[in-house]
Scaffold this active site. Structure first.
Site, PDB file in Angstrom:
ATOM      1  N   HIS A 170       0.726  -1.097   0.018  1.00  0.00           N
ATOM      2  CA  HIS A 170      -0.052   0.105  -0.060  1.00  0.00           C
ATOM      3  C   HIS A 170       0.783   1.211   0.055  1.00  0.00           C
ATOM      4  CE1 HIS A 170       0.902  -0.132   4.210  1.00  0.00           C
ATOM      5  NE2 HIS A 170       0.632   0.886   4.464  1.00  0.00           N
TER       6      HIS A 170
HETATM    7  C1  UD1 Z   1      -2.036   5.088   6.266  1.00  0.00           C
HETATM    8  C2  UD1 Z   1      -0.543   5.541   7.100  1.00  0.00           C
HETATM    9  C3  UD1 Z   1       0.331   4.584   6.913  1.00  0.00           C
HETATM   10  C4  UD1 Z   1       0.002   3.192   7.073  1.00  0.00           C
HETATM   11  C5  UD1 Z   1      -1.239   2.974   6.664  1.00  0.00           C
HETATM   12  C6  UD1 Z   1      -2.055   1.518   6.913  1.00  0.00           C
HETATM   13  C7  UD1 Z   1      -0.357   8.009   6.979  1.00  0.00           C
HETATM   14  C8  UD1 Z   1       0.655   8.974   6.414  1.00  0.00           C
HETATM   15  N1  UD1 Z   1      -0.229   6.893   6.533  1.00  0.00           N
HETATM   16  O1  UD1 Z   1      -1.817   5.158   4.997  1.00  0.00           O
HETATM   17  O2  UD1 Z   1       1.453   4.625   7.547  1.00  0.00           O
HETATM   18  O3  UD1 Z   1       0.718   2.060   6.927  1.00  0.00           O
HETATM   19  O4  UD1 Z   1      -2.316   3.945   6.850  1.00  0.00           O
HETATM   20  O5  UD1 Z   1      -3.102   1.269   6.358  1.00  0.00           O
HETATM   21  O6  UD1 Z   1      -0.982   8.188   8.152  1.00  0.00           O
HETATM   22  N2  UD1 Z   1      -9.342   4.970   2.488  1.00  0.00           N
HETATM   23  C9  UD1 Z   1     -10.406   4.250   2.453  1.00  0.00           C
HETATM   24  N3  UD1 Z   1     -11.047   3.842   3.649  1.00  0.00           N
HETATM   25  C10 UD1 Z   1     -10.408   3.902   4.825  1.00  0.00           C
HETATM   26  C11 UD1 Z   1      -9.205   4.494   4.726  1.00  0.00           C
HETATM   27  C12 UD1 Z   1      -8.566   5.016   3.683  1.00  0.00           C
HETATM   28  O7  UD1 Z   1     -11.003   3.872   1.252  1.00  0.00           O
HETATM   29  O8  UD1 Z   1     -10.809   3.365   5.688  1.00  0.00           O
HETATM   30  C13 UD1 Z   1      -8.743   5.353   1.171  1.00  0.00           C
HETATM   31  C14 UD1 Z   1      -9.102   6.878   0.701  1.00  0.00           C
HETATM   32  O9  UD1 Z   1      -9.027   6.749  -0.560  1.00  0.00           O
HETATM   33  C15 UD1 Z   1      -7.738   7.377   1.006  1.00  0.00           C
HETATM   34  C16 UD1 Z   1      -6.665   6.470   1.072  1.00  0.00           C
HETATM   35  O10 UD1 Z   1      -7.101   5.176   1.356  1.00  0.00           O
HETATM   36  O11 UD1 Z   1      -7.587   8.459   0.477  1.00  0.00           O
HETATM   37  C17 UD1 Z   1      -5.478   6.643   1.888  1.00  0.00           C
HETATM   38  O12 UD1 Z   1      -5.643   6.710   3.102  1.00  0.00           O
HETATM   39  P1  UD1 Z   1      -4.849   7.635   4.072  1.00  0.00           P
HETATM   40  O13 UD1 Z   1      -5.313   7.317   5.700  1.00  0.00           O
HETATM   41  O14 UD1 Z   1      -4.579   8.754   3.708  1.00  0.00           O
HETATM   42  O15 UD1 Z   1      -3.512   6.488   4.219  1.00  0.00           O
HETATM   43  P2  UD1 Z   1      -2.898   5.314   4.084  1.00  0.00           P
HETATM   44  O16 UD1 Z   1      -2.479   4.924   2.665  1.00  0.00           O
HETATM   45  O17 UD1 Z   1      -4.103   4.395   4.621  1.00  0.00           O
END
Ligand code: UD1
Length: 363
Positions: free
Chosen positions: A204
């Site tokens: 991811h």
């Molecule tokens: C975050 C953490 C990362 C961790 C990861 C574990 C940061 C900078 N990154 O990354 O260190 O390893 O979590 O999963 O904090 N989304 C959904 N549903 C959710 C959450 C996210 O659809 O419940 C999608 C959204 O499109 C969002 C994208 O995932 O824009 C990224 O989510 P985000 O929380 O920004 O960072 P992660 O890539 O999940």
């Protein structure tokens, strides 16, 4: 002491669960605040259920956004919470945007911060988590570390050694506590997999999945070399979006996609895998304790002890290097490995010990 514990994203929940249990048996009280950085059922709620985490006392519901937008939203919401509840200490875990945002709020309001998992460094500032780790650490009053190399990392950056406490790894507290329950998971039968009869993949990191050439190269090499065993891939929402954006035909590469797993099912899948391939941080640690070979698909790691002592190998993202490492795992000698010091299931108790000392020093 009155504490607010902060969780936001999936890798926070299994770190906070043992701390919640240990604090419940201590002289301290803790309010649990969930920022809502992760909000899907299988990225958040299922972990509260599996880990027996109490329902959050405070839910900020911030959701997704750019790094700046998400961080700013958490800060604006969390500031009101701190002003309302006036805690003696805010405890943050790991390195996600919620960790950084809440630390910044507390630093400005003069509230003490405890950082669990302090001092990890990949020395790669292109990783958003590296920035989150560095800023959180420099602002923290208690730096609670998982491994011995954290202290020199912190001291080099100007942190006073008196603030650093080597307590061990709370993620492993959860692993040890829940392994007996995970053993009862029926996920292998449901997916028609056999013990040691599959590889497990997670991916991811933006550096791996946001560039179509790198992403395709990783998937093609794993699909090809993994052909000898099924490759099961629980897919993170951001990764699924990128697969769709780039139109990658993952099934034809021989990869078996499933939705993100809950904690217990994923522990069972890891425990019984032949091989784990990942770009996650925590999985490098969990496979080390489980004794399962782990290939880390990154150029660096902030968790070097999983390589020096554990089952982890840093493979990078070059397709030929990935193919060779997979072949070596299937046909070569197993890497000698041991469990790092203080990854013993008692880190949360040691954290409470540090809090007791801090409470004694309060006026
Ligand atoms: C975050 C953490 C990362 C961790 C990861 C574990 C940061 C900078 N990154 O990354 O260190 O390893 O979590 O999963 O904090 N989304 C959904 N549903 C959710 C959450 C996210 O659809 O419940 C999608 C959204 O499109 C969002 C994208 O995932 O824009 C990224 O989510 P985000 O929380 O920004 O960072 P992660 O890539 O999940």
């Amino acid at each position: 002491m009155k504490i607010i514990g902060v969780v936001g994203a999936r890798p926070n929940f299994m770190k906070m669960a043992p701390i919640c249990r240990a604090i419940a048996e201590s002289q301290h009280t803790m309010l649990l605040c969930h920022t809502g950085q992760h909000y899907d059922h299988n990225m958040s709620k299922v972990f509260f259920e599996d880990l027996g985490l109490p329902k959050p006392d405070i839910y900020l519901g911030v959701g997704s956004g750019s790094h700046a937008a998400q961080t700013a939203k958490i800060m604006a919401e969390f500031e009101g919470i701190v002003l309302e509840h006036k805690p003696d200490l805010v405890m943050v875990v790991g390195d996600v945007n919620s960790t950084l945002a809440c630390s910044l709020v507390c630093a400005k309001l003069g509230i003490a911060i405890a950082h669990v998992e302090a001092g990890l460094r990949s020395f790669d500032r292109e990783m958003p988590e590296e920035i989150n780790r560095m800023v959180t650490d420099i602002l923290s009053d208690l730096l609670l570390t998982t491994s011995e190399e954290a202290e020199p990392n912190l001291v080099r950056e100007g942190v006073d050694a008196a603030k650093i406490h080597f307590v061990g790894n709370v993620m492993i507290d959860s692993l040890q506590h829940f392994l007996p329950l995970a053993a009862e998971s029926t996920v292998l039968d449901e997916l028609n997999l056999e013990e040691r009869g599959y590889s497990l993949l997670t991916l991811h990191r933006p550096s791996n999945v946001d560039d179509p050439d790198i992403f395709r190269g990783i998937l093609e090499s794993i699909g090809e070399a993994g052909r000898r065993l099924p490759v099961l891939w629980p897919v993170h929402p951001r990764t699924r979006k990128m697969i769709e954006t780039f139109g990658i035909d993952v099934e034809s590469l021989g990869l078996r996609l499933v939705d993100p797993m809950g904690y217990l099912d994923f522990m069972r899948l890891m425990r019984d895998a032949r091989l784990v391939l990942t770009d996650s941080g925590g999985i490098q640690e969990e496979t080390t304790v489980l004794g399962i070979p782990c290939l880390t698909l990154r150029e660096n790691t902030e968790r070097p002890v999983t390589i020096t002592l554990g089952t982890n190998r840093l493979v990078g993202t070059d397709p030929e290097a990935i193919r060779e490492a997979i072949r070596d795992c299937f046909d070569g000698e197993a890497k000698p490995h041991s469990v790092p010091p203080l990854w013993d299931g008692h880190a949360a108790e040691r954290i409470v010990g540090v809090l007791d000392q801090m409470a004694e020093a309060l006026p």
